[in-house]
Design an enzyme around this catalytic site. Sequence first.
Site, PDB file in Angstrom:
ATOM      1  N   ASP A  24       0.823  -1.220   0.000  1.00 59.02           N
ATOM      2  CA  ASP A  24       0.000   0.000   0.000  1.00 59.02           C
ATOM      3  C   ASP A  24       0.857   1.270   0.000  1.00 59.02           C
ATOM      4  OD1 ASP A  24      -2.595   1.345   0.292  1.00 59.02           O
ATOM      5  OD2 ASP A  24      -1.927   1.853   2.314  1.00 59.02           O
ATOM      6  N   HIS A  36       4.713   4.930  -2.772  1.00 55.36           N
ATOM      7  CA  HIS A  36       5.060   6.244  -2.226  1.00 55.36           C
ATOM      8  C   HIS A  36       6.487   6.299  -1.640  1.00 55.36           C
ATOM      9  CE1 HIS A  36       0.884   6.692  -2.890  1.00 55.36           C
ATOM     10  NE2 HIS A  36       0.453   6.314  -1.712  1.00 55.36           N
TER      11      HIS A  36
HETATM   12  C1  BG6 Z   1      -2.730   5.977   0.021  1.00 51.32           C
HETATM   13  C2  BG6 Z   1      -2.814   4.729   0.844  1.00 51.32           C
HETATM   14  O1  BG6 Z   1      -2.123   5.713  -1.207  1.00 51.32           O
HETATM   15  O2  BG6 Z   1      -1.974   6.963   0.731  1.00 51.32           O
HETATM   16  C3  BG6 Z   1      -3.437   5.016   2.196  1.00 51.32           C
HETATM   17  O3  BG6 Z   1      -3.599   3.759   0.162  1.00 51.32           O
HETATM   18  C4  BG6 Z   1      -2.678   6.141   2.890  1.00 51.32           C
HETATM   19  O4  BG6 Z   1      -3.433   3.846   3.011  1.00 51.32           O
HETATM   20  C5  BG6 Z   1      -2.542   7.331   1.970  1.00 51.32           C
HETATM   21  O5  BG6 Z   1      -3.409   6.488   4.055  1.00 51.32           O
HETATM   22  C6  BG6 Z   1      -1.639   8.393   2.588  1.00 51.32           C
HETATM   23  O6  BG6 Z   1      -1.685   9.548   1.809  1.00 51.32           O
HETATM   24  P1  BG6 Z   1      -1.450  10.985   2.439  1.00 51.32           P
HETATM   25  O7  BG6 Z   1      -1.533  11.900   1.271  1.00 51.32           O
HETATM   26  O8  BG6 Z   1      -2.531  11.188   3.458  1.00 51.32           O
HETATM   27  O9  BG6 Z   1      -0.091  10.955   3.075  1.00 51.32           O
END
Ligand code: BG6
Length: 481
Positions: free
Chosen positions: A235, A240
């Site tokens: 995930d 990321h």
């Molecule tokens: C998403 C995930 O891609 O990114 C989530 O699937 C996560 O689990 C989210 O909470 C976090 O994104 P941000 O922008 O809130 O840091």
Amino acid sequence: MVARVIPVECFDLVIFGATGDLARRKILPGLYRRWKEGQIPEGAAIIGAARSDMDAERFRELARAALEEFLAPRDLEPAMVTRFLAMVDYVAIDARGDGGWQALADRVRPGMVRAFYLSVAPALFGDIAQRLHQRGIANRDSRIVVEKPFGKDLASARALNSALAEHFHEDQIYRIDHYLGKETVQNLMAVRFANILFEPLWNAQFIDHVQITVAETVGVGGRGEYYDNSGAMRDMVQNHLMQLLCLIAMEPPHHFEPDAMRDEKLKVIRALDPLAPGDLIRGQYRGRDGDDYLLESGNPDSRTESFVAMKLQISNWRWKGTPFYLRTGKRLKSRVSEIAVTFKEPPHSIFGESNQWRENVLVIRLQPDEGMDLRVMIKEPGPGGMRLKDVALDMSFAEALGNDLDIPDAYERLIMDVIRGNQTLFMRGDEVEAAWAWVDPVIAGWEARGDRPEAYDPGSTGPEGALMLMHRDGRRWREIR
Ligand code: BG6
């Protein structure tokens, strides 16, 4: 300080999955904000497409409700909202059948930039791409945007890439990793490549280690079923965190241009050493009163990790010997995403043993309190001789750039880039596949060993094992405050 906003070309944007969560939370509010800034020309059309049988008026009501729910009150001006909604239309469509495709074909206009945003389950990417192509709705200039998860392993990512490639060329495919749309993530590139200051020190000779932390306070909540089949590695890390790692570790591209950037990121992923089992810690939050992963996921025997910490090594000339520690998790103490680059000790101290040296650390705060600080040693003021102290050269973006700084949401930037035809902040197919190729054996390893994640308390900083991962190397994680 207000950046100049340049309008994009006139477009037809079709949002598949237009009644879904992402469209309501991010896509429609993001488009409204860009429109309000004058970036979207009046003649543009936003066409919602989803299975529900409703007319355009009903969809506009849903869109209005989404704007009211997900935008700050200061963004909402009733007259502006009404004008924005005049651009919004709707077509009921059956992604796997025949219904609605002719209506969509009749709706899109010649001479416009044409973009299709697939905010739907990946299993539908192929079906939609095929129908867009066969019905002549997509042409060689059209763009197709797809969301994560882009597969759950290398094989499924390859299958998605081939399904898209049957009808679209790579230069038409925009794979979203919304972290790349974050202003502060783009700032990583500015810090590295627009300053002479850091680059000469940016290597294993001068950098002791790098820490990348993405900590969240939220649990898996209503996404239990999806999350339990995914886990933190799939995930968050595969996409990321891997992208953050690439931006920190990549070589300077010759130009800030899509393929130059993506070529360099790809080289980083390919240079990653396989992960040794001892360099990985998985955790799962276990608490009382329902604040518990097993309850939220609805799977009492789940072995899915809601936290992961790991030590990565990059085998190339620049980084050999400098570890990169990554951690991310849910239900942690606070929400903080940051990158900390810790420099090595000076080769010789002229100030004697009595002065304790503290590392120079460059911290880039991605969210919240966006900014950066650099810890440096100075002389402590006073008559007590040459006593040293470490202080922070601290810069908060809000203070430096104006307190009313209104940082756009990642999706605002990314959607406009699709219309502009700029793929720099999107992942190329080979990049996604390389990331899976690195992640797959790691997951296969823990599945074969039957590892269970280590329990951690909700609201803590993660499992004990994560601390030990650093301690055994004589290092410490930065505190999650
Ligand atoms: C998403 C995930 O891609 O990114 C989530 O699937 C996560 O689990 C989210 O909470 C976090 O994104 P941000 O922008 O809130 O840091």
